[in-house]
Motif scaffolding. Structure first.
Motif, PDB file in Angstrom:
ATOM      1  N   VAL A   1      24.155 -11.767  17.136  1.00  0.00           N
ATOM      2  CA  VAL A   1      25.481 -12.399  17.035  1.00  0.00           C
ATOM      3  C   VAL A   1      25.369 -13.730  16.293  1.00  0.00           C
ATOM      4  O   VAL A   1      26.163 -14.031  15.395  1.00  0.00           O
ATOM      5  CB  VAL A   1      26.076 -12.645  18.440  1.00  0.00           C
TER       6      VAL A   1
ATOM      7  N   ASN B   1      31.891 -15.374  18.833  1.00  0.00           N
ATOM      8  CA  ASN B   1      32.494 -14.047  18.693  1.00  0.00           C
ATOM      9  C   ASN B   1      33.800 -14.099  17.894  1.00  0.00           C
ATOM     10  O   ASN B   1      33.973 -13.361  16.913  1.00  0.00           O
ATOM     11  CB  ASN B   1      32.766 -13.448  20.081  1.00  0.00           C
TER      12      ASN B   1
ATOM     13  N   SER C   1      34.728 -12.783  14.030  1.00  0.00           N
ATOM     14  CA  SER C   1      35.842 -11.866  13.813  1.00  0.00           C
ATOM     15  C   SER C   1      36.793 -12.400  12.750  1.00  0.00           C
ATOM     16  O   SER C   1      37.286 -11.654  11.903  1.00  0.00           O
ATOM     17  CB  SER C   1      36.587 -11.656  15.134  1.00  0.00           C
TER      18      SER C   1
ATOM     19  N   PHE D   1      30.135  -5.271  20.956  1.00  0.00           N
ATOM     20  CA  PHE D   1      29.276  -5.677  22.065  1.00  0.00           C
ATOM     21  C   PHE D   1      29.198  -4.499  23.024  1.00  0.00           C
ATOM     22  O   PHE D   1      30.219  -3.911  23.370  1.00  0.00           O
ATOM     23  CB  PHE D   1      29.884  -6.902  22.758  1.00  0.00           C
TER      24      PHE D   1
ATOM     25  N   LEU E   1      37.399 -10.866  23.755  1.00  0.00           N
ATOM     26  CA  LEU E   1      37.273  -9.893  22.667  1.00  0.00           C
ATOM     27  C   LEU E   1      38.530  -9.021  22.525  1.00  0.00           C
ATOM     28  O   LEU E   1      38.795  -8.489  21.442  1.00  0.00           O
ATOM     29  CB  LEU E   1      36.058  -8.984  22.898  1.00  0.00           C
TER      30      LEU E   1
ATOM     31  N   PHE F   1      36.744  -6.470  16.802  1.00  0.00           N
ATOM     32  CA  PHE F   1      35.625  -6.600  17.738  1.00  0.00           C
ATOM     33  C   PHE F   1      35.754  -5.524  18.812  1.00  0.00           C
ATOM     34  O   PHE F   1      36.658  -5.565  19.629  1.00  0.00           O
ATOM     35  CB  PHE F   1      35.580  -7.992  18.369  1.00  0.00           C
TER      36      PHE F   1
ATOM     37  N   TYR G   1      34.244  -3.214  22.064  1.00  0.00           N
ATOM     38  CA  TYR G   1      33.272  -3.349  23.155  1.00  0.00           C
ATOM     39  C   TYR G   1      33.200  -2.061  23.961  1.00  0.00           C
ATOM     40  O   TYR G   1      34.131  -1.252  23.965  1.00  0.00           O
ATOM     41  CB  TYR G   1      33.542  -4.561  24.042  1.00  0.00           C
TER      42      TYR G   1
END
Lengths: 226, 501
Positions: B272, B357, B361, B371, B417, B423, B425
């Protein structure tokens, strides 16, 4: 006949003969979203799972474990790449084939286990990584025999851990033969000892130890100073 | 005859166009044609975008390539084999003990696309934790080997292995066991059955981890034992190692059409944080990030650590890994690592590491970032809180309290997120392998989110497919996960225990 005629005709014939498919291999399972193609490595190579269908590998593309062990990947890149593609195609077929009778599937799985071992001798895997693949194959063919699976897990993991240990020992041996590193470690220990003995504990001493060690490393290895 | 051949030619061209056009449309960006691939076997592609002065203009520290004549061991025409590549110490790369740093490369002749993986291996921030680096390689590996037989017997008798669920003792690192035992990335394997993804056909670059700093260290730290009798220097050199590897990639491999940067655990954190550097320097057409179990949790340093439990960890590592320590820059003046990251990533602030994060993005809206983790990850959670919350010392409540903090942090992260359009997950419930830590190691067993019909393989396939809708999934009902195990997962728990976790 002029070239401008022959070229498209030849291309057409090639494409019709399956080259179009061979140009675009697929590296996802048929059921996965986003299946996209990647070029096959060899135009005549089996093209595992393209469009969902498993295409039979051409006879001769599939090598025996002994043949795989005989390949020098650097000197025979075409043969090696062909062998890798054949392995992938064979694994794809094996993974998607749920119709074969049990004995035949087991026979194929056992041959794959031998093939994986053969590829491992050619640095196709990171140290121990082939054990992971072998366990996946074993689960497919021995999943209904827990005692055998447990024994194979023990065997494969032992192999992997032994490889890990050998890797670590090789690394340590290499460092032991590295005169610059040995010189650094010897002088580093003396340097730290000297500063610790001559300076009271605290942040200043810690900073001095770190910066003097960095300077020592720089003198020996010529790396940039922080 | 001429008329006939002309007609054949015309229709031939049309037919070729009809066949080739859709085929080309399906081809992956960055892949070579069959003809080019065949050529590559004998004339390997050369680096077509090497590292230049312009590339180093925004890097505050000196970065150097391997010196001329240095034998790094790389053979450009060796395909589908793992090659160990040496980085000369003059590049600035080195391991924690000052030893030379090496990376691993496995090249494909069929594509310029590259899968870069940053290795897992814990982290350390004290004499005790850093001293015990390399536990498996040094001492515990033979112990694990010797216990495998007993494990098999117990597993056959009871269906599982007792006494492995608790992680005891102080947290430490498990770095050297990674290359074996299936702990390397399962994605970096061209012949797995359970994970089959297009990225497995790409060129691999594996960045080992030997600096105890989630690849984010920016200097040497002096550690002394609790009784003050022993002192050691630990080179938290992760940033320079990553940069040296990046320079090597640019100078030796072709510019990638697509790039997936991934990492597990410590490597996940590193992936990251370093994504922007790889993305900006390698400049692929498509970029992907897959952070496996290395969360950059939101942790505004001025806020309450009840609300943001990772604050204490972040404060500690910022100090010992030199995140905010000014260093002289090659451009003049001084700069800290975090100031550099802030400059690269608008919106990121060193006062809240978790902002990395959203900053990623925003900076790369067309990239697909992800993630993945587990609700019950007891390894990263132990690292995150064990040393910083005294109440976690009680073994009777340790697991529950540790995971309670973890759940708070995962809630914070998934909430952060959720509104980010690119992004993704994927958070499963429980997986016995490594006590729910990392999904792309060991095997792919028990990595599904059954309640949503999702598989890890499908998630990764979706992530790496342009235009596919983002997946944001967190498993809520996972009682059945606890009943799923295999001997390999139990062995991984034993390995954790022997490593002192």
């Amino acid at each position: 006949m002029p070239l401008r005629v022959w070229l498209p005709l030849a291309a057409l014939v090639l494409l019709a003969a399956g080259e179009a498919g061979a140009l675009f291999a697929n590296h996802l399972l048929p059921s996965e979203p986003g299946r996209r193609s990647a070029p096959s490595l060899l135009p005549r190579q089996a093209d595992a799972g393209l469009g969902g269908e498993a295409v039979a590998a051409l006879p001769g593309a599939e090598l025996t474990p002994l043949q795989v062990r005989s390949i020098d990947p650097e000197r025979e890149p075409s043969r090696w790449v062909e062998a890798v593609e054949a392995l992938r195609a064979r694994l794809d077929r094996f993974a998607s084939d749920s119709t074969s009778e049990h004995a035949r599937r087991r026979e194929e799985g056992e041959e794959l286990l031998r093939l994986v071992d053969a590829f491992a001798t050619r640095k196709f895997y990171l140290p121990g990584q082939q054990s992971q693949v072998k366990l996946e194959i074993a689960r497919q063919i021995y999943g209904d025999e827990p005692e055998l699976m447990a024994e194979l897990t023990r065997e494969y993991e032992t192999d992997a851990l032994n490889e890990a240990q050998r890797f670590e020992e090789d690394r340590e041996a290499e460092l032991a033969r590295d005169p610059r590193f040995q010189a650094f470690k010897a002088q580093e220990a003396a340097l730290i000892d000297s500063i610790v003995r001559s300076t009271p504990p605290g942040p200043e001493r810690d900073a001095a130890v770190a910066s003097e060690t960095a300077a020592l490393h720089h003198r020996i290895f010529d790396d940039p100073l922080p | 005859m001429n008329r006939i051949t002309r007609r054949i030619a015309r229709w031939g061209l049309v037919a070729v166009g009809m066949l080739v056009a859709p085929a080309l449309a399906r081809a992956e960006v960055g892949d070579y044609s069959a003809a080019q691939t065949a050529v590559n076997l004998f004339v390997p592609p050369r680096a077509n975008a090497p590292f230049t002065a312009a590339d180093s203009a925004d890097i505050p520290i000196q970065v150097k390539a391997n010196p001329p004549g240095f034998n790094d061991g790389f053979r450009p025409g060796s395909y589908y084999v793992w090659q160990q590549v040496s980085l000369d110490p003059s590049t600035g790369a080195k391991c924690a003990d000052g030893s030379p740093y090496k990376i691993f490369v496995n090249r494909s002749p069929a594509t310029s696309n590259v899968l870069i993986s940053e290795e897992l291996g814990g982290a350390c921030w004290s004499y005790e934790t850093c001293q015990s680096i390399n536990p498996l390689g040094a001492t515990s590996l033979p112990a694990l080997l010797s216990q495998l037989g007993n494990l098999v017997t117990q597993f056959l008798t009871t269906g599982h292995i007792d006494g492995l669920t608790a992680i005891n003792n102080s947290v430490t690192v498990v770095e050297p066991l990674v290359l074996a035992s299936g702990l390397g990335s399962t994605l970096m394997n061209r012949s797995t059955l359970e994970l089959r993804n297009k990225v497995q056909a790409w060129t691999y670059v594996y960045l080992p981890y030997c600096t105890g700093d989630t690849l984010l260290g920016f200097g040497a730290t002096t550690y002394s034992s609790a009784d003050g009798t022993k002192t050691m220097v630990y080179q938290h050199n992760g940033v320079r190692n990553t940069l040296a590897a990046l320079v090597w990639i640019k100078n030796n491999l072709e510019k990638p059409g697509q790039m997936l940067l991934t990492g597990q655990s410590a490597g996940g954190v590193g992936s990251v944080a370093s994504y922007t550097f790889f993305r900006d320097k390698l400049r692929p057409t498509y970029g992907y990030l897959l952070d496996d179990a290395g969360p950059a949790f939101p942790a505004p340093l001025a806020a309450s650590d009840t609300r943001y439990p990772s604050i204490r960890l972040h404060k500690k590592i910022a100090q010992v890994w030199h995140w905010n320590e000014p260093v002289p820059t090659v451009q003049g003046g001084t700069m800290t690592l975090m100031q550099w990251e802030e400059r690269q990533l608008p919106g990121f602030t060193h006062t809240d590491f978790g902002t990395v994060n959203s900053a990623l993005s925003r900076k790369y809206p067309a990239d697909r970032l992800a993630f993945v983790s587990a609700n019950e990850d007891f390894v990263f959670s132990s690292y995150s809180y064990r040393d910083f919350y005294p109440e976690l010392a009680d073994p009777t409540t340790q697991r529950a309290l540790t995971l309670a903090k973890w759940h708070t942090d995962v809630d914070n992260l998934t909430s952060a997120l959720a509104p980010l359009p690119n992004f993704h997950y994927y958070v499963i419930g429980y997986r016995r392998a490594l006590d729910s830590h990392t999904l792309t190691t060991i095997d792919a067993y028990n990595t599904s989110i059954e309640e949503q019909g999702l598989t890890l393989n499908g998630f990764i396939g979706n992530l790496t497919t342009q235009g596919a809708p983002p997946i944001k999934a967190r498993e809520r009902n996972y009682a059945a996960d606890y009943g799923r195990t295999n001997l390999l997962h139990d062995v991984s728990l034993l390995a954790l225990q022997l490593a002192g976790l």
